[in-house]
Design a protein around this motif. Sequence first.
Motif, PDB file in Angstrom:
ATOM      1  N   VAL A  60     -25.776 -34.532 -27.938  1.00  0.00           N
ATOM      2  CA  VAL A  60     -26.917 -33.641 -28.135  1.00  0.00           C
ATOM      3  C   VAL A  60     -26.685 -32.362 -27.347  1.00  0.00           C
ATOM      4  O   VAL A  60     -26.298 -32.409 -26.167  1.00  0.00           O
ATOM      5  CB  VAL A  60     -28.230 -34.317 -27.677  1.00  0.00           C
ATOM      6  N   LYS A  86     -22.630 -21.657 -32.570  1.00  0.00           N
ATOM      7  CA  LYS A  86     -23.017 -22.167 -33.889  1.00  0.00           C
ATOM      8  C   LYS A  86     -24.108 -23.240 -33.836  1.00  0.00           C
ATOM      9  O   LYS A  86     -24.529 -23.728 -34.886  1.00  0.00           O
ATOM     10  CB  LYS A  86     -21.787 -22.768 -34.586  1.00  0.00           C
ATOM     11  N   VAL A  87     -24.556 -23.609 -32.649  1.00  0.00           N
ATOM     12  CA  VAL A  87     -25.557 -24.671 -32.535  1.00  0.00           C
ATOM     13  C   VAL A  87     -26.706 -24.185 -31.667  1.00  0.00           C
ATOM     14  O   VAL A  87     -26.625 -23.138 -31.023  1.00  0.00           O
ATOM     15  CB  VAL A  87     -24.937 -25.951 -31.931  1.00  0.00           C
ATOM     16  N   GLU A  88     -27.779 -24.996 -31.659  1.00  0.00           N
ATOM     17  CA  GLU A  88     -28.948 -24.701 -30.845  1.00  0.00           C
ATOM     18  C   GLU A  88     -29.281 -25.901 -29.973  1.00  0.00           C
ATOM     19  O   GLU A  88     -28.851 -27.027 -30.247  1.00  0.00           O
ATOM     20  CB  GLU A  88     -30.155 -24.355 -31.731  1.00  0.00           C
ATOM     21  N   ASP A 109     -29.824 -29.821 -31.044  1.00  0.00           N
ATOM     22  CA  ASP A 109     -29.027 -30.240 -32.197  1.00  0.00           C
ATOM     23  C   ASP A 109     -28.196 -31.475 -31.853  1.00  0.00           C
ATOM     24  O   ASP A 109     -27.654 -31.593 -30.737  1.00  0.00           O
ATOM     25  CB  ASP A 109     -28.085 -29.124 -32.648  1.00  0.00           C
ATOM     26  N   VAL A 152     -24.830 -33.221 -32.570  1.00  0.00           N
ATOM     27  CA  VAL A 152     -23.512 -32.843 -33.093  1.00  0.00           C
ATOM     28  C   VAL A 152     -22.634 -34.076 -33.211  1.00  0.00           C
ATOM     29  O   VAL A 152     -22.792 -35.051 -32.471  1.00  0.00           O
ATOM     30  CB  VAL A 152     -22.839 -31.785 -32.192  1.00  0.00           C
ATOM     31  N   GLN A 212     -17.265 -31.565 -34.880  1.00  0.00           N
ATOM     32  CA  GLN A 212     -18.120 -30.517 -35.453  1.00  0.00           C
ATOM     33  C   GLN A 212     -17.907 -29.204 -34.720  1.00  0.00           C
ATOM     34  O   GLN A 212     -17.784 -29.169 -33.493  1.00  0.00           O
ATOM     35  CB  GLN A 212     -19.593 -30.934 -35.360  1.00  0.00           C
ATOM     36  N   VAL A 235     -18.912 -26.120 -32.862  1.00  0.00           N
ATOM     37  CA  VAL A 235     -20.093 -25.746 -32.076  1.00  0.00           C
ATOM     38  C   VAL A 235     -20.087 -24.270 -31.714  1.00  0.00           C
ATOM     39  O   VAL A 235     -21.137 -23.708 -31.367  1.00  0.00           O
ATOM     40  CB  VAL A 235     -20.185 -26.600 -30.793  1.00  0.00           C
TER      41      VAL A 235
END
Length: 311
Positions: free
Chosen positions: A229, A262-264, A267, A269, A273, A275
């Motif tokens: 996370v 690329k994520v918040e 999120d 993951v 992935q 990020v």
Amino acid sequence: MNIIFVGKHHGKSRVLSINSTLAVALVFLVLSLLVAAGWAGYQTAIEQVEAREPTNAELVAEWQLKLAEQKAELANIEENVQQQVDALTLRLGEIQGRLLRLDALGQRFVESGLVASDEFNFDQPAAVGGPEDALSGDSFSAPELTRMIEEMEWRIEDREQQLRLLDQLASSKRLEDELYLEGRPITWGWLSSKYGYRSDPFTGKRTWHAGVDLAGKDGSDIISVAGGVVTYAGERYGYGNLVEVDHGDGLITRYAHCKTIKVEVGDVVQKGQVVALMGSTGRSTGPHVHFEVIRNGKSENPETYIKRASR
């Protein structure tokens, strides 16, 4: 032969003499009377029987009544048969639904790699065959068909329990594999600075480096080395643009100096992935990712996890 007649009054009697001829005549007369009475009774019985014979209309009505009774009985049988067919159809529908779930679960095993895709094909029915029997086959009766369906339901229930257990084991294994931290956080690049003490690139002094630097092409992918996370996604002093992922069990990874995040925060993951994209933000001399591994608040050498063998 004499016949004596005695009167009621005065005690007088009369004697009648019967010779053989008269005796024969009397016997014949008695027999004739008996035959005549029998014939009359027979004729009376015949007339009574003939009188009881139904007319054509009565016969037609009687047959119509019998046909109506047979039709009602046939309708009742058809209704019972239809009810049995409806019940079997409903059970077959339930079995088909359960088979679809089993197929979907089996397909998941194929996609997960737990079952070889060339060994089982859940999109096609199982291949069967055999030599043709010379004798003509008999159709199944309703009780036999019901028994076969019950046996099939029992077998499907047994397979469902086994597949559910396998699915739980597979899910647990996938979760363990997903949370297993290993590999590099980049798809392309090289190790440009190791973990530990080093000469600071800006001051030249001996300083502690809590991670490793992996240099690469500006804008290339930075990937998460395990599922987790996102707990931080933004700018931090010295790190530039930073992504922090919590993998549970006190294990955290950091990806710093990113060009683009690329994520918040919040999120979820997955391993592998993307990020962020590689950049040179913060305290940096060029495009690279500063990669840290922290367990229970203390940094560990990321190379230990980078060199880990995949599970």
